[in-house]
Structures are given as structure tokens and as C-alpha cells.
Motif scaffolding. Structure first.
Motif, short mmCIF file in Angstrom:
data_model
loop_
_atom_site.label_atom_id
_atom_site.label_comp_id
_atom_site.label_asym_id
_atom_site.label_seq_id
_atom_site.Cartn_x
_atom_site.Cartn_y
_atom_site.Cartn_z
N PRO A 10 0.82 -1.21 0.00
CA PRO A 10 0.00 0.00 0.00
C PRO A 10 0.86 1.27 0.00
O PRO A 10 0.47 2.28 -0.55
N ILE A 11 2.05 1.19 0.60
CA ILE A 11 2.88 2.38 0.68
C ILE A 11 3.44 2.74 -0.69
O ILE A 11 3.68 3.91 -0.99
N GLN A 59 1.29 5.20 -2.12
CA GLN A 59 1.44 6.54 -1.53
C GLN A 59 2.64 7.26 -2.11
O GLN A 59 2.59 8.47 -2.37
N TYR A 108 5.09 11.31 6.58
CA TYR A 108 5.89 11.17 7.80
C TYR A 108 5.34 10.10 8.73
O TYR A 108 6.08 9.41 9.40
N VAL A 109 4.02 10.02 8.83
CA VAL A 109 3.45 9.00 9.71
C VAL A 109 2.80 7.87 8.92
O VAL A 109 1.88 7.22 9.38
N SER A 110 3.30 7.64 7.70
CA SER A 110 2.69 6.61 6.87
C SER A 110 3.21 5.23 7.19
O SER A 110 2.70 4.24 6.70
N GLY A 111 4.29 5.17 8.00
CA GLY A 111 4.88 3.88 8.28
C GLY A 111 6.09 3.60 7.42
O GLY A 111 6.72 2.55 7.53
N MET A 112 6.47 4.54 6.54
CA MET A 112 7.72 4.34 5.79
C MET A 112 8.88 4.42 6.77
O MET A 112 8.72 4.88 7.90
N PRO A 138 11.31 5.55 9.15
CA PRO A 138 11.28 6.90 9.75
C PRO A 138 12.55 7.71 9.47
O PRO A 138 12.51 8.93 9.58
N ASN A 139 13.64 7.04 9.10
CA ASN A 139 14.85 7.81 8.83
C ASN A 139 14.72 8.70 7.59
O ASN A 139 15.45 9.67 7.45
N GLY A 189 12.55 10.68 7.28
CA GLY A 189 12.07 11.95 7.80
C GLY A 189 13.15 13.02 7.82
O GLY A 189 12.89 14.18 7.52
N VAL A 206 9.08 17.53 10.23
CA VAL A 206 8.70 16.16 10.58
C VAL A 206 8.14 15.91 11.98
O VAL A 206 7.04 15.41 12.14
N VAL A 214 3.93 15.20 13.50
CA VAL A 214 3.39 13.99 14.11
C VAL A 214 2.05 14.25 14.81
O VAL A 214 1.06 13.58 14.51
N SER A 254 -0.54 15.91 11.85
CA SER A 254 -0.94 15.29 10.59
C SER A 254 -2.29 14.62 10.76
O SER A 254 -2.64 14.16 11.84
#
Ligand code: HEM
Ligand code: CU
Ligand code: CU
Lengths: 270, 592
Positions: free
Chosen positions: B269-270, B273, B333-337, B339-340, B342, B401, B405, B408
Motif C-alpha cells: 500500500p505504501i 502513496q 511522515y506518519v505513513s509507516g515508511m 522513519p529515517n 524523515g 517532521v 506527528v 498530521s
């Protein structure tokens, strides 16, 4: 004239609104006051720029609006001024970005002593899983989800047998201990969001996402879903209770393990 | 004088450009309907965009009614609410703003401002409009199929977009949406290639790139970006159609839908996005850059002053355009990708703030020591500055970023993007319509109606969206049909929602006045003459107004200066048109 007055009014009314607004964030209940502080810094810098620009425009309109015989000044460029403005802007941007990245670094660095708690989202319900006596969560798989096994735990993974399953009920966490929330979904995107904790993260089917926080005060907090997940999205609420250690242990004793759930009266909610 | 491309180019020869072969229409149908004249196509694009935009406006009233008076209007149930949100967002961003700025203003202004007779590929230009119209019709058809249009949100995130928990998710709704997007992109590509080639190849003699009005720079850069960004949306739409219709799993991992195991597996799903925002973020600037360009020209013309720092403005447009391709994941940013990411995306995002801020400085410095005429286009330009600065600054919250949090997916985001890419560009659109209407029709729009329209729209929109940020700060999530009992929905928040709804209805009513003005002034507006604003750019120098097919009569204009020779010291008037040779050159020609 009216234009000048209204522009000045827009600038001052916005600042006043900000200062007097009853709509402000909920009292914080986690360690992420760093985030609140970064927001405050950002408000100061941006608020200053906004007021300055709008007042400057108002002044220009006041001072340089057309009067018969007026003529504009002819000055295509001013390298020096442009250079200084760019420099000051860069400094302002760094002043916001630096604390932002600093706090982000904390946000993505999970303390090694954080307890893991799993949250599972599905349309339109929250479930939770806590590690059992062995302190470890067993593996899971969306393919294994069924009516008897709503979270899709791997029955052959010994580490999961003592996991504590909370299907559709409240989640409790002890105050003052860092928690790593492991987030998982079995159908669509959801987002675990407790306004008082300031943190949130999407839950994506097919992967496990996470965030961490330390609850700083006891209380009962509402969980909202913050990622559109279909028509039930606004109804997808849950409850997190932050307990004292004693209350937490008490609550924990009453929860069922995966083994108990598979054996006994199955608490399915879907 | 500073070394600016306005200095006389003595090498420019006299206007000896011969008449280009144009396909002149022979019937009513080919003049007004299947026209290949960019100006007619521009009007077709604009009227279609405004019509479908009105649908989006009405949808916004319905949503606001639900949010202000939850449960009171029983026909707005949750299904419909989500369908309204989705159609409203998609129409506003793509079918109104993109189409109006590029298909509308682009078509009208590119040939005229550059001294060309038409777009270089008039036939493809015509096809572009008809595909756009078809896309709009397919989109609107969603309202009439069983199950209705899709309610997946304008971001159409899978898996939700193609599952049954979402209205229109397993029926025609989502298919029509995806097909409509695909058609739009094909149509846009035909128009877009036209705009780019016309800017590169169709300019009049003497119109160097660095003499082009900023309007053209904005539209040109936005078009190049759109040509690079839309393909990402195109493939994402095709892949999602395949997932839905053919059962592929591009975006579909293993899923249990309402207790049933689906056949899908292994997709991401990402990935969707990333594709969506690789298009979606540039899209923000595809709307913003034409607005930047146009507003620069409005400010300069109506303040009778050269735009301050023209070269810096051009470079800022180009740099913003380029950078906007490496910031897309700030929406994730909070999509679950990982986090680095960010760190990277927050840095690139905040870097864009610098060229953007420079543009703002240069607009206000253009006002400084100007001769400001508070005409309606100028008022809208001022309204743009206020709302754009406001929306741009809240972007610094969301781009940074960690600050994003908590904010968003809350109403803070809704307030931010409405301010920066809803209200601000629409201020420019209105200003531009008041500015160019006299060229299009030969008549001025009514001044009094215009002023009422401006004040109600500007103040009303500000009152809608400024307080809304604070609902988001409080924690109210977006895309909530109703918030109900909640710590983030105290009674005071409910009062604020009622207020916002009333403001939204007021602003909506003001638009009806504007539409009336558009029609009324066609007949009753003051005669405008060829150059009512005493502007320098070429479109105001056409031999006749409105300009005929071919624009320029016998001879194409020759350009001798940049677009901003306002209030030049020593000049007899406070503007020198771009096609006016320098005095010494004139005397030389007279002598010979
Ligand atoms: C006065 C005019 C407008 C009003 C009152 C209005 C109102 C709204 C409302 C109530 C929502 C839904 C908020 C939610 O529950 O999440 C919304 C969403 C949205 N609006 Fe507007 N809007 C207006 C104009 C515009 C314009 C000009 C644009 C163009 C950019 C725009 C773009 C969007 C988008 C992209 C969404 C998000 C849809 C989604 O969440 O999928 N709106 N608007
Ligand atoms: Cu949800
Ligand atoms: Cu963006």
C-alpha cells in the motif's frame, strides 16, 4: 484607507486570537513535550514573520497608494537587500529545523528498555497484544487470521502461546515506563492516535510500524483512528488507561493468554 | 541602470515576420465549438472548470452543514459525506485549479503574451480540451451510478479505496474516478506539450526567455512539472484499476476483509502513496507557480512599478519547481515508511521555504515605493499575499517532521492546505479574471460588485480557515463525519464549527454575485478599450480587442524590452509597452 485598517486588523486579530483561543492542545500525558516545545518555537518565528509581512503590506498601501502626480520608484534589483533577506530567512529556517530534527532523532530512537505492545487494527475495531511471562511477542501472519484466531498468531510459535490478547477491550499501560507500540492492520490503513500522547503512526496491512512514548500521568484516554479507513472511520474509537504499577499488575492478571483464548470461550468481536 | 534585460537590443530587426499559415475556421461549429484557436479553447476550459468547480463548492456547503450541525440534515449520511469529501477535493485540485490555470490561463495568455499567433499544435490543443471535457463527464457520472462515486478520500489510498467498506469501493465509483483521471492526464499531456513547445519555439522576435512576463514563467515551469509528475499518477491509477478489475496485487498485501481472506497478497500500500505524492506534491506547485507568476504581474501592473528582483523571481520559480520533486514524502511522515527518511524530507522541505520566502519579499518590495492603485486585481493580489503567507508559514509546521506527528491528519492540515492551495490561488484566479476580462470581452467587470465579492471572499475565507487550525491543534482529526463525544470536541469547538459553516455559506453566496457579474458585465460593463490598465505586456497591445483568431493582424509584434518598464525615469508615460522601440532607435528609423 479601509484596506490599510483591515490589513492591520487581520494581523492583530490573528495574534489576539492565538493568545486568547480556548482551542489549544489537550494536557499532555507523555514524554513528547519536546514536540510541544518545537511547536511553540515555530509559532513564535512564524507568527513574527506573518505579522511583520502583513503590517509591512499595510504600511506600503498606506504610504504609497496612488495620488495624482505620484510616480513609482524605478529599481529593478537590489542584490544586497536580496542577499540579506535570504540569509535571515535561512537562519530562521535552521532555527526551526534544528530542534525539529533533534527531537525527531529521539522519536525514532526507541529506548532499549521499552516494553512492546502490539496494536492490531481492523475495520473498525482495535485489539491489543502484550507479551506474556516470557517477555516476547510471538510471530503472526494475516493469512492465519480466522474467527478463532482473530489476530492471526502463529500457533506453532511457542513464544506466542503466553501472549496476552485483548480483543476489542481497553488497553492498559503502566505510568513512567517507555512503551514501544507495534502497529499492524489486517485489512486497510488505520492510524493509532491518542491526542494526549502527541504521537501517532499509520498501521499498514502487510507490515509492522511503530512508535514509542513514555506515559507521564495516569488517566483514561481516547484512541482515535487518524487514517481514513472506510465509513466506520469516525466510530473507530478505543480506550487507553495509564495505570500506576499496582493497578496495572491487577488488570494484567485478569487478561487471557492466547492459549486460554484458543481453549476457552472465544471472545470474538467481529 | 542595473544590467537588466530591458536594455535595448539593437540587433533586433524590424518586424518582417510573415503571416503564419493558420487554419481559419469556416463555420460556426469550427469557430465556437471545435475551435483550434487557443483563446476559444481557453474559454472552453475555463467555463468547464468553473462549472464543475461549482459542484465542488456545493459539496463543500453540504460537508460544512454536516460538520456545523451534525445529524441535522439526515440525507447527509456517512457514505455520502465521504463521497462529497472525495469529489470535492479531487475536483478542486485537478479539475478546477489545474485545468483553469493551465488549460484556461495558459491557453489564453501564452500565445498572446509571447506575441505568437496561436499554440504550435492547434489541433492537439483542441483534442486536449475535448478529452478534458470527457474526463469531467466521466467523473460526474460517478454521481449517477449505483453505489455512487468513490468515498476513498481524494488521495484514493488502497487497500481501502477498492474494498467494500468504502462507498463506491467495489462498484462503478472508483472505476469511474480512475478512468477519469487517466483521461485527464492524456488530455493534459496534449495541452501541456503544446504550452512547452510554444514557449520554447513560438516567441516573437526579441522576446528572450529573460524578457518573458513572470506569468509565462510560472505557467511554463508548472507545465513542465505536470508533464513529469502526472505520469506517476497515471501508472498508479492503471495499477489500481488492475488490482480491482484483474485481481493483481500491486498495492494489495494479504488482507482479511470483514472476516474473509482475500485472494490478494504481496503488494505494498505504501508504494501507492509514494507514487501518489510523487505526483501530489508537485501538483501543489503546479497550482501555485502559475498563481505566483500571475500575481507578480498583477502587483507590478497595478502598483505601476517593475517587479522587484525579476531574475531572482525567475530563478526562484525554477528552483522551487525542481526541489518540489524531492519533498514528496513529507506527506508520509506518519505513513509507516522508514522513519529515517524523515530527516531527508524535512530538510528538503524546509529548504524550499527559502526561495518561496524570497518570492514573498519581492512581492512586498514591489509595493514599496510603488504607486499603488487599489483596483480589484490589486485587492485580490493583497488578499493572496496575506493568505499565502499564512498558509506557507503553517507549512513550516507540517514540513518539520516531528511537529507534523501530532498535527498530521487533523483539521490543522485541512486548514493549512485550504489556505495555501485553495484560498491563495483562488484569490489570484479572481484577480486575474478581473484583470483580463476586459481583454477577453472588451468590457470591464462591475467595480462595486467586484469590491463586495473581494471583501466577502477574502475575509470570509480567512475566517473559515484561520480558526480551523486551532481545532486541529486541539486534536480534531480530519475526514470525520462526526466527532461526537470526545476530549478533542468540547462544546466550544462545536460553536466554532457552527461559525465556520455560516462563513462558508456566506463566502459561497458571494461567488453567486461574481457569476452574476461575469454575465451582467458582458452586456453592461464599461467599455474597456485595448489597454485599460495601461500595462506593458504584449496581450494589451493587440490591434483589436478582443483579439481575433491569429491575434496580431498582419504583423507580429517585435519585443524591445522586458515586461516591467513601469515608471521609467524620463519616460513620458508611466509604462512602456514591450513592443515599443527605444526613443533613440525611433529617431534613427525616422531619419533613415
Ligand atoms: C470556501 C470554500 C471551501 C470550503 C468551505 C471547503 C470545505 C472543505 C471541507 C469541510 C472539507 C472536509 C474536511 C474533512 O472533514 O476532512 C474539505 C476537504 C478538502 N478540500 Fe475544501 N473547501 C473549500 C474550498 C476548497 C478549495 C478551493 C480547494 C482546492 C485546493 C479545496 C480542496 C480540498 C481538498 C483537497 C480536501 C481534502 C479531501 C479529502 O480529505 O480527501 N477545498 N474542504
Ligand atoms: Cu480510520
Ligand atoms: Cu506537499
Amino acid at each position: 484607507m479601509a484596506v490599510v485598517l483591515i490589513l492591520v486588523l487581520v494581523a492583530f486579530a490573528s495574534v489576539l486570537f492565538h493568545l486568547l483561543s480556548p482551542w489549544w492542545w489537550t494536557p499532555i500525558a507523555s514524554n513528547w513535550h519536546y514536540i510541544d516545545n518545537t511547536i511553540i518555537i515555530t509559532f513564535w518565528i512564524t507568527g513574527f514573520v506573518f505579522t511583520a509581512v502583513v503590517l509591512f503590506v499595510a504600511y506600503c498601501v498606506f504610504r504609497f497608494r496612488h495620488k495624482p502626480g505620484n510616480r513609482a520608484h524605478y529599481e529593478p534589483e537590489n542584490r544586497k537587500l536580496e542577499f540579506w533577506l535570504a540569509t535571515v530567512t535561512t537562519i530562521g529556517v535552521v532555527a526551526m529545523l534544528a530542534p525539529g530534527l533533534f527531537v525527531w532523532n529521539q522519536f525514532v530512537t526507541v529506548p532499549s528498555d521499552a516494553t512492546e505492545v502490539e496494536v492490531v487494527g481492523q475495520q473498525w475495531l482495535w485489539s491489543y497484544r502484550l507479551p506474556g511471562a516470557n517477555g516476547k511477542l510471538g510471530t503472526s501472519e494475516t493469512r492465519d487470521v480466522s474467527t478463532e484466531n482473530p489476530l492471526g498468531l502463529n500457533k506453532n510459535d511457542a513464544a506466542g502461546l503466553d501472549d496476552i490478547i485483548i480483543s476489542g477491550g481497553e488497553l492498559h499501560v503502566p505510568v513512567g515506563k517507555p512503551v514501544k507500540m507495534l502497529l499492524r492492520s489486517i485489512d486497510v490503513l488505520h492510524d493509532f492516535y491518542v491526542p494526549e500522547f502527541r504521537a501517532k503512526m499509520d498501521m499498514v496491512p502487510g507490515m509492522v510500524t511503530y512508535f514509542w512514548f513514555t506515559p507521564t500521568r495516569t488517566g483514561t484516554f481516547e484512541v482515535l483512528c487518524a487514517e481514513l479507513c472506510g465509513v466506520g472511520h469516525p466510530q473507530m474509537r478505543g480506550t487507553v488507561v495509564v495505570d500506576t504499577e499496582a493497578d496495572y499488575q491487577n488488570w494484567l492478571q485478569q487478561q487471557q493468554t492466547f492459549t486460554q483464548m484458543m481453549a476457552g470461550e472465544v471472545q470474538t468481536t467481529n | 541602470m542595473v544590467n537588466i534585460p530591458s536594455s535595448i537590443d539593437d540587433t533586433v530587426p524590424a518586424a518582417e515576420v510573415e503571416d503564419v499559415e493558420l487554419y481559419h475556421p469556416h463555420s460556426w461549429w469550427t469557430t465556437y465549438v471545435f475551435s483550434q484557436d487557443a483563446k476559444v479553447i481557453a474559454i472552453q476550459y475555463s467555463l468547464t472548470a468553473i462549472s464543475i468547480g461549482l459542484v465542488a463548492l456545493v459539496l463543500s456547503w453540504l460537508m460544512r452543514l454536516q460538520l456545523g450541525f451534525p445529524g441535522y440534515f439526515t440525507f447527509i449520511d456517512a457514505d455520502r459525506y465521504y463521497q462529497f469529501i472525495t469529489m470535492h477535493g479531487m475536483i478542486m485540485v485537478i479539475y478546477l485549479l489545474t485545468a483553469l490555470f493551465l488549460g484556461g490561463f495558459g491557453n489564453y495568455l501564452i500565445p498572446l503574451m509571447l506575441g505568437a499567433r496561436d499554440m504550435v499544435f492547434p489541433y492537439a490543443n483542441m483534442l486536449s480540451y475535448w478529452l478534458y471535457l470527457l474526463a469531467v463527464l466521466v467523473l460526474a457520472a460517478g454521481f449517477f451510478v449505483p453505489g455512487g462515486p468513490t468515498g476513498a478520500g481524494w488521495t484514493l489510498y488502497p487497500p481501502q479505496a477498492i474494498l467494500s467498506g468504502t462507498p463506491g469501493g467495489q462498484s462503478g465509483g472508483i472505476i469511474l474516478m480512475l478512468v477519469s483521471l487517466i483521461l485527464f492526464i492524456i488530455g493534459f499531456t496534449m495541452g501541456g506539450l503544446n504550452y512547452v513547445v510554444t514557449v520554447l519555439q513560438g516567441r516573437a522576435r526579441g522576446m528572450t526567455l529573460m524578457r518573458m512576463p513572470l506569468t509565462i514563467w510560472g505557467i511554463f515551469t508548472a507545465t513542465v512539472m505536470a508533464l513529469l509528475a502526472f505520469p506517476a499518477l497515471f501508472v498508479a491509477s492503471v495499477m489500481m484499476l488492475f488490482d480491482l478489475v484483474l485481481g493483481t496485487s500491486f498495492f494489495m498485501p494479504a488482507i482479511v476483509e470483514m472476516g474473509t481472506q482475500l485472494q490478494h497478497g504481496g503488494g505494498s500500500p505504501i508504494l501507492f502513496q509514494h507514487l501518489f505524492w510523487f505526483f501530489g506534491h508537485p501538483e501543489v506547485y503546479i497550482v501555485a507557480l502559475p498563481a505566483f507568476g500571475i500575481v507578480s504581474d498583477l502587483i507590478s501592473t497595478h502598483a505601476r512599478k517593475n517587479i522587484f528582483g525579476y531574475r531572482m523571481m525567475v530563478w526562484a520559480i525554477v528552483i522551487i519547481g525542481a526541489l518540489s520533486f524531492i519533498v514528496w514524502a513529507h506527506h508520509m511522515y506518519v505513513s509507516g515508511m522508514n522513519p529515517n527518511f524523515g530527516f531527508f524530507f524535512a530538510t528538503t522541505t524546509l529548504i524550499i521555504a527559502v526561495p518561496t520566502a524570497i518570492k514573498v519579499y519581492n512581492w512586498v518590495l514591489t509595493l514599496w515605493r510603488g504607486d499603488i492603485h487599489l483596483t480589484i486585481p490589486m485587492l485580490f493580489a493583497l488578499g493572496f499575499i496575506v493568505t499565502f503567507v499564512n498558509g506557507g508559514l503553517t507549512g513550516l509546521f507540517l514540513g518539520n517532521v516531528v511537529v507534523d506527528v501530532p498535527l498530521s491528519d487533523t483539521m490543522f492540515v485541512v486548514a493549512h492546505f485550504h489556505m495555501v492551495m485553495g484560498v491563495a490561488p483562488i484569490m489570484v484566479i479572481f484577480g486575474a479574471i478581473y484583470h483580463w476580462y476586459p481583454k477577453i470581452t472588451g468590457r470591464m467587470l462591475d467595480e462595486i460588485m467586484g469590491r463586495i465579492h473581494f471583501w466577502v471572499t477574502f475575509l470570509g475565507a480567512y475566517l473559515i480557515f484561520f480558526p480551523m487550525h486551532y481545532l486541529g491543534l486541539l486534536g480534531a482529526p480530519r475526514r470525520y463525519y462526526e466527532l461526537g463525544e470526545s476530549a478533542v470536541n468540547p462544546p466550544s469547538a462545536h460553536d466554532l464549527n457552527v461559525f465556520i459553516t455560516l462563513m462558508a455559506l456566506t463566502v459561497g453566496a458571494a461567488q453567486m454575485l461574481f457569476l452574476f457579474n461575469l454575465v451582467w458585465s458582458l452586456r453592461h460593463g464599461k467599455e474597456a478599450g485595448g489597454n485599460p490598465w495601461r500595462a506593458t505586456t504584449l496581450e494589451w497591445q493587440t490591434p483589436t480587442t478582443p483579439p481575433p483568431h491569429g491575434n496580431w493582424g498582419k504583423e507580429l509584434p517585435v519585443v524591445y524590452r522586458w515586461a516591467y518598464d513601469y515608471s521609467v525615469p524620463g519616460a513620458p508615460q508611466d509604462f512602456i509597452p514591450q513592443n515599443q522601440p527605444n526613443p533613440d532607435r525611433l529617431s534613427m528609423e525616422n531619419a533613415s
